[in-house]
Design an enzyme around this catalytic site. Structure first.
Site: not given
Ligand code: NI
Length: 174
Positions: A145, A46, A99-100, A141-142, A51
């Protein structure tokens, strides 16, 4: 187009995103870039607009569909979400999330196990998805963000400070 991914403690990751007023071709192009960027990572399932520095309510997800008769056979399942809202959630699940934007951080997070999420698709059409387990975890999770919430917010203050120092040092080292 590949978009550089911001990492903690970049301030843009902490900003609350705003709804998309109109789904234009610019938005559709941006979504295609989000997918392209997410696919450059082996582990990313995701990626949310903040991000990559765009504080708008958009994220993309691709949780592969696994064929139960042949687990090696995985089908891609890309979904774009614009202005998502969770209208129903049920049961809980604890899942180890990464998470990236938070390299080298894996933490157990409690989420809803089943959700129904309404949004617009990348052409601006209303869509509704009933999701469970990893897909449900990923959406939640997204959506964090989009609220400026990160995995680091789930850490104790001490652990967060240690992680922050480590990240700042790693970034300085290139
Ligand atoms: Ni993330």
């Amino acid at each position: 187009m590949y978009l550089p991914i911001l990492t903690y403690p970049d301030k843009l990751l902490k900003k609350t995103s705003v709804p998309v007023a109109k789904v234009t071709t610019k938005i559709t192009d941006f979504i295609n870039s989000l997918f392209e960027t997410m696919y450059t990572s082996e582990t990313g399932i995701g990626l949310a607009a903040p991000q990559v520095g765009e504080n708008i309510n958009i994220f993309v997800m691709d949780v592969h569909i696994v064929d139960p008769d042949n687990p090696e056979n995985k089908k891609p399942n890309p979904i774009a979400f614009i202005n998502p809202i969770i209208i129903h959630s049920e049961d809980t699940i604890i899942y180890e999330e990464g998470c990236l934007s938070c390299p080298e951080l894996l933490i157990d997070v409690e989420r809803s196990k089943h959700i129904i999420v309404e949004s617009l698709d990348k052409e601006g059409r209303p869509q509704s998805h009933k999701l469970s387990d990893l897909s449900a975890v990923c959406v939640q999770h997204e959506m964090d963000h989009l609220l400026g919430k990160l995995l680091t917010d789930k850490l104790s203050r001490l652990k967060r400070e240690i992680y922050k120092k480590q990240r700042v040092r790693d970034r300085a080292a290139g």
